[in-house]
Design a protein around this motif. Structure first.
Motif, mmCIF file in Angstrom:
data_model
loop_
_atom_site.group_PDB
_atom_site.id
_atom_site.type_symbol
_atom_site.label_atom_id
_atom_site.label_comp_id
_atom_site.label_asym_id
_atom_site.label_seq_id
_atom_site.Cartn_x
_atom_site.Cartn_y
_atom_site.Cartn_z
ATOM 1 N N GLN A 95 20.029 -17.119 -20.231
ATOM 2 C CA GLN A 95 19.446 -16.640 -19.235
ATOM 3 C C GLN A 95 18.572 -17.382 -18.214
ATOM 4 O O GLN A 95 18.164 -17.699 -17.348
ATOM 5 C CB GLN A 95 19.148 -14.885 -18.842
ATOM 6 C CG GLN A 95 20.482 -13.672 -19.465
ATOM 7 C CD GLN A 95 20.086 -12.835 -19.149
ATOM 8 O OE1 GLN A 95 18.768 -12.037 -19.747
ATOM 9 N NE2 GLN A 95 21.458 -11.910 -18.721
ATOM 10 N N LEU A 106 22.645 -2.401 -34.381
ATOM 11 C CA LEU A 106 21.041 -1.839 -33.888
ATOM 12 C C LEU A 106 21.115 -0.875 -33.121
ATOM 13 O O LEU A 106 20.064 0.381 -33.628
ATOM 14 C CB LEU A 106 19.969 -3.030 -32.663
ATOM 15 C CG LEU A 106 19.048 -3.097 -32.857
ATOM 16 C CD1 LEU A 106 18.340 -2.921 -34.268
ATOM 17 C CD2 LEU A 106 18.580 -4.547 -31.909
ATOM 18 N N ILE A 159 19.586 -13.387 -25.832
ATOM 19 C CA ILE A 159 19.997 -13.804 -24.543
ATOM 20 C C ILE A 159 19.577 -13.955 -23.364
ATOM 21 O O ILE A 159 20.114 -14.783 -22.722
ATOM 22 C CB ILE A 159 20.612 -12.584 -24.080
ATOM 23 C CG1 ILE A 159 22.373 -11.944 -25.418
ATOM 24 C CG2 ILE A 159 21.782 -12.855 -22.881
ATOM 25 C CD1 ILE A 159 22.869 -10.793 -25.298
ATOM 26 N N ARG A 216 15.558 -12.675 -29.780
ATOM 27 C CA ARG A 216 16.781 -12.109 -28.962
ATOM 28 C C ARG A 216 17.009 -13.557 -28.801
ATOM 29 O O ARG A 216 16.242 -14.383 -29.214
ATOM 30 C CB ARG A 216 16.213 -11.381 -27.309
ATOM 31 C CG ARG A 216 15.460 -10.326 -27.922
ATOM 32 C CD ARG A 216 14.537 -9.679 -26.336
ATOM 33 N NE ARG A 216 13.111 -10.052 -26.469
ATOM 34 C CZ ARG A 216 12.658 -10.024 -25.227
ATOM 35 N NH1 ARG A 216 12.761 -9.724 -24.601
ATOM 36 N NH2 ARG A 216 11.313 -11.178 -25.084
ATOM 37 N N MET A 233 18.820 -10.215 -31.226
ATOM 38 C CA MET A 233 18.274 -8.760 -30.762
ATOM 39 C C MET A 233 18.094 -7.634 -30.069
ATOM 40 O O MET A 233 18.170 -7.035 -30.363
ATOM 41 C CB MET A 233 16.543 -9.119 -31.261
ATOM 42 C CG MET A 233 16.121 -8.099 -32.075
ATOM 43 S SD MET A 233 13.616 -8.102 -32.008
ATOM 44 C CE MET A 233 14.036 -9.521 -33.727
ATOM 45 N N ASP A 234 18.986 -8.659 -29.129
ATOM 46 C CA ASP A 234 19.042 -7.066 -27.679
ATOM 47 C C ASP A 234 20.320 -6.680 -28.844
ATOM 48 O O ASP A 234 20.272 -4.668 -28.301
ATOM 49 C CB ASP A 234 20.053 -7.409 -26.648
ATOM 50 C CG ASP A 234 18.103 -8.356 -25.668
ATOM 51 O OD1 ASP A 234 17.690 -6.775 -25.354
ATOM 52 O OD2 ASP A 234 17.945 -9.558 -25.371
ATOM 53 N N TYR A 235 20.995 -6.823 -29.031
ATOM 54 C CA TYR A 235 22.333 -5.232 -30.059
ATOM 55 C C TYR A 235 22.349 -5.985 -31.644
ATOM 56 O O TYR A 235 22.418 -4.962 -32.101
ATOM 57 C CB TYR A 235 23.744 -6.730 -29.430
ATOM 58 C CG TYR A 235 23.903 -6.314 -27.612
ATOM 59 C CD1 TYR A 235 24.581 -4.686 -27.643
ATOM 60 C CD2 TYR A 235 23.754 -6.893 -27.168
ATOM 61 C CE1 TYR A 235 24.694 -4.975 -25.942
ATOM 62 C CE2 TYR A 235 24.457 -6.840 -25.426
ATOM 63 C CZ TYR A 235 24.353 -5.849 -25.857
ATOM 64 O OH TYR A 235 24.773 -5.551 -23.840
ATOM 65 N N ALA A 279 21.303 -6.511 -35.408
ATOM 66 C CA ALA A 279 20.364 -5.455 -36.044
ATOM 67 C C ALA A 279 20.017 -6.467 -36.981
ATOM 68 O O ALA A 279 19.120 -6.639 -38.487
ATOM 69 C CB ALA A 279 20.709 -4.464 -37.873
ATOM 70 N N LEU A 280 20.540 -7.787 -37.298
ATOM 71 C CA LEU A 280 20.460 -9.318 -38.285
ATOM 72 C C LEU A 280 19.036 -9.875 -37.809
ATOM 73 O O LEU A 280 18.353 -10.953 -37.995
ATOM 74 C CB LEU A 280 21.621 -9.829 -38.791
ATOM 75 C CG LEU A 280 22.655 -8.586 -39.041
ATOM 76 C CD1 LEU A 280 23.447 -9.986 -39.751
ATOM 77 C CD2 LEU A 280 22.038 -8.396 -41.263
ATOM 78 N N ALA A 281 18.725 -9.513 -35.993
ATOM 79 C CA ALA A 281 18.516 -10.770 -35.489
ATOM 80 C C ALA A 281 17.240 -10.808 -35.875
ATOM 81 O O ALA A 281 16.837 -9.697 -36.376
ATOM 82 C CB ALA A 281 18.598 -10.243 -34.222
ATOM 83 N N THR A 282 16.519 -12.025 -36.257
ATOM 84 C CA THR A 282 15.057 -12.020 -36.041
ATOM 85 C C THR A 282 14.197 -12.593 -34.263
ATOM 86 O O THR A 282 13.019 -12.659 -34.235
ATOM 87 C CB THR A 282 14.973 -13.531 -36.844
ATOM 88 O OG1 THR A 282 15.313 -14.362 -36.373
ATOM 89 C CG2 THR A 282 14.517 -12.768 -38.257
ATOM 90 N N GLU A 327 8.220 -13.511 -31.299
ATOM 91 C CA GLU A 327 9.510 -14.287 -31.167
ATOM 92 C C GLU A 327 8.785 -15.619 -31.152
ATOM 93 O O GLU A 327 8.346 -16.702 -30.695
ATOM 94 C CB GLU A 327 10.658 -14.195 -29.802
ATOM 95 C CG GLU A 327 11.064 -12.314 -30.281
ATOM 96 C CD GLU A 327 11.497 -11.875 -28.716
ATOM 97 O OE1 GLU A 327 13.218 -12.263 -28.892
ATOM 98 O OE2 GLU A 327 10.842 -11.933 -28.137
ATOM 99 N N PRO A 372 24.655 -12.190 -19.645
ATOM 100 C CA PRO A 372 24.680 -12.788 -20.834
ATOM 101 C C PRO A 372 26.100 -13.711 -20.977
ATOM 102 O O PRO A 372 27.109 -12.825 -20.537
ATOM 103 C CB PRO A 372 24.801 -10.776 -21.743
ATOM 104 C CG PRO A 372 24.336 -9.940 -20.462
ATOM 105 C CD PRO A 372 24.509 -10.649 -19.210
#
Ligand code: HEM
Ligand code: SF4
Lengths: 91, 550
Positions: free
Chosen positions: B427, B49, B423, B421, B412-414, B416-419, B475, B341
């Motif tokens: 937390q 991302l 992490i 977040r 999604m914090d990192y 590109a394929l995430a739908t 989300e 994380p």
């Protein structure tokens, strides 16, 4: 690049080839800040596609994409927001 | 620990040079991105991302202090001072510059590390049990077998362009700590009539179609292992689908053909392989085993020091397990400290750990698929000193196997394929369930979180699995219950409609209340109760009278 575009206004974004960092297209060229990025209307897309294709060829950027803006001119999706402003967590 | 042969060294050095040249040609415009992408992926380099991401292999999860120091050095010099340990015993750097990657790979090669087999449609880094060689109930150490398979698979000319990626895990005892049954091939070392060999499983996997691997061979003599793997891979290469990425994994082939038909094809290929070169003889095996001997530990009667310190006692109870040599312990280091994380370690922590491992654990560190670390050989009498030292580095969190020891992908914090977040969800969980006694009361519980259906965070096999979804730009999180990644591997069942981030903790609380209500005794854990009462009870308690927060 335009295949699935929805919306009216966009920013042109990409990653810099050498560093991978996220960049946006401004009047002065590619910048890591989206603040001065050019707001692109949907009918101008072709023109900016050509610009990004050229810069891809010149090995300046990779993975160009149009970032959709909402009615207020802010970045619309969460993914693009995070991509613009960075991770949402502390390391 | 395995030491590179001269051939290994040559291969790795020339690979670095080759990639350096490829990067140079890319930057000069002599290679297009289309041409370059498969080359960078073969060297573990993705575009994510925000930046490039470099995935470095930690074969079968074993690291020396020297290697860990090098990783810390790379994190400091070329990245942002931290790295992410993954569920397949790799480490990922999130911010490297393309320009620097050849130099990073050169640095890695100087400590016998690389990023090969960490991406692309090849046989990936072989993973294993992080307690390999350390426990009494083990039939044989699986690591030498991982190394034998690694040697065979790296640069195997036929298997570099498989229909899809291919993951193998090897374990040496009945207990499965490597999620072996959700791998494309899982190997378990077994003993039959005084002969040691392999029980072979095939067609497991996660992603959008989670499947538990099926047994294809109850017993395979050791000497045949490479020929048999070759036969499976050849069958997959010939029959696996290349027309549809979602149907290309071996699990789909096994499912479509049925295990019996697939097995007959494999056995046919196996019988045709008169390839004696791949048969391993005892001398070869012995030579590789030589690299994996235990350090010189002398059995003794040293006891774990008793201290009137509750935190220390909790840590001993939760994170420390006995070593097979009396007088020593295995120390598990949680990378799930509150607010951090899961799986991340800073370069300072890595440098400290390298030094700590030299002082307390014969310079050895292991990486677990649950994104924690292990110091494998610690003298009992040093445990209090070690705990004090780990505490300074924020590495003494007592939560191994408890609700806050979550597995979590970058989300999604990192990615590109995430739908969604992932992490921040882990937390929130670690903040809400911060109290050790509260966690202990809940008991053994595995929460696993993925930021999309690709399931890198193993949500399908979490006792409680959480999958991040995108619902019209918001989300949402779908909960599955009853999954397990162990020897009783099970895919979790979806409990019902998904929850917003704000409602998720309440949902988990309700699920735990149902568990507590039905728990027969103190030691009955979540999974046992779930299996006994089924999902209905959980569903009812969860959705009746749920007060939604906006
Ligand atoms: C660059 C970031 C990543 C990308 C692009 C990525 C991509 C994927 C994809 C597409 C799948 C699904 C494969 C399939 O169903 O055939 C997958 C599965 C998986 N990934 Fe990742 N992943 C990434 C990061 C990670 C991380 C950080 C971890 C560990 C925390 C990980 C571990 C796994 C595991 C264990 C699976 C499931 C096993 C399987 O069936 O293959 N991945 N990944
Ligand atoms: S599960 Fe999805 S979001 Fe998480 S790392 Fe894998 S691909 Fe990315």
């Amino acid at each position: 690049m335009v295949k699935k575009l929805q919306g009216e206004t966009f920013l042109l974004s990409a990653n810099e080839l050498k560093s991978g960092k996220v960049v946006f297209f401004t009047l002065k060229g590619w910048s890591s800040s989206s603040v001065e990025a050019i707001k692109i209307k949907v009918d101008e897309i072709n023109k900016y596609e050509e610009i990004s294709a050229k810069d891809e060829k010149k090995c300046i950027i990779i993975s160009p994409k149009f970032v959709e803006l909402d009615e207020e001119g802010n970045i619309k999706t969460l993914r693009d927001k995070i991509r613009n402003s960075g991770i949402t967590i502390k390391i | 620990m395995y030491k590179y042969s001269d051939t290994d060294k040559k291969i790795i050095t020339s690979r670095v040079k080759q990639f350096e040249n490829q990067v140079k040609r890319r930057l000069e415009g002599k290679l297009t991105e289309e041409e370059f992408k498969p080359l960078r992926l073969m060297n573990g380099l993705y575009l994510q991302l925000h930046a490039y991401m470099l995935r470095v292999a930690i074969p079968y999860g074993e690291l020396s202090s020297k290697q860990l120091r090098k990783i810390a050095f790379i994190a400091d010099k070329y990245d942002r001072g931290y790295g992410h340990f993954t569920t397949r015993q790799n480490i990922q750097f999130n911010w490297p510059k393309l320009l620097d990657v050849p130099e990073i790979l050169r640095e890695l090669s100087s400590v016998e590390m690389h990023a090969i087999q960490t991406s692309g449609n090849c046989i990936r880094n072989i993973s294993s049990d992080h307690l390999a060689g350390l426990t009494l109930n083990e039939i044989e150490d699986p690591r030498p077998w991982c190394e034998i398979i690694r040697k065979w698979s790296t640069f195997h000319p036929e298997f570099s362009f498989l229909p899809r990626k291919f993951k193998i895990a090897v374990i040496g005892c009945t207990e499965d700590r490597a999620a072996m049954l959700v791998h494309d091939i899982g190997l378990r070392i077994v003993e039959r009539k005084n002969q040691v060999g392999f029980e072979v499983f095939v067609g497991g996997g996660q992603g959008r179609t989670p499947i538990i691997a099926k047994r294809i061979r109850a017993f395979l003599p050791k000497k045949d292992i490479l020929n048999y793997l070759e036969a499976i891979l050849t069958t997959y290469n010939q029959e696996g689908r290349r027309d549809n990425i979602y149907k290309a994994r071996i699990k789909i082939l096994v499912k479509e053909l049925g295990i019996e038909k697939f097995k007959s094809l494999v056995e046919e290929n196996f019988s045709k392989l008169s390839n004696k070169e791949l048969e391993i003889d005892d001398k070869n095996i012995e030579e590789i085993f030589g690299f994996f001997r235990l350090p010189p530990l002398k059995s003794n009667t040293n006891q774990i020091p008793f201290k009137k310190n509750q935190e220390y006692q909790n840590w001993i109870k939760q994170n420390v397990i006995p070593h097979k040599i009396q007088g020593y312990s295995i120390v598990q280091i949680s990378l799930k400290a509150p607010k951090k994380p899961p799986g991340d370690a800073t370069s300072n922590q890595m440098i400290a750990l390298a030094e700590i491992s030299e002082k307390f654990s014969f310079s050895e560190i292991r990486v677990t698929h649950e994104q924690n670390l292990v110091l494998p050989h610690v003298s009992n009498k040093e445990l209090f000193n070690l705990w004090n030292r780990l505490k300074i580095e924020n590495l003494a969190t007592s939560n191994l196997g408890l609700i806050t020891d979550t597995i979590c992908c970058p989300g999604m914090d990192y990615c590109a394929l995430a739908t969604a977040r992932s992490i921040p969800i882990s937390q929130k969980i670690s903040k809400h369930f911060d109290n050790y006694l509260q966690q202990k009361e809940i008991g053994d519980l595995k929460i696993k979180i993925s930021g999309c259906i690709n399931a890198c965070g193993h949500h399908h096999v979490g006792n409680i699995g959480i999958l991040g979804l995108d619902r019209k730009g918001q989300e949402f999180y779908q909960i599955t219950l009853g999954g397990s990644a162990k020897e009783d591997a099970t895919i979790g069942e979806i409990v019902g409609p998904s929850f917003s981030e704000n409602n998720l903790i309440e949902a988990i609380e309700k699920i735990l209340n149902t568990y507590k209500k039905h728990k027969r005794n103190k030691s009955e854990d979540f999974l046992t109760v779930f299996r006994r009462i089924g999902i209905k009870e959980f569903k009812k308690d969860l959705y009746d009278n749920f007060t939604k927060k906006v």
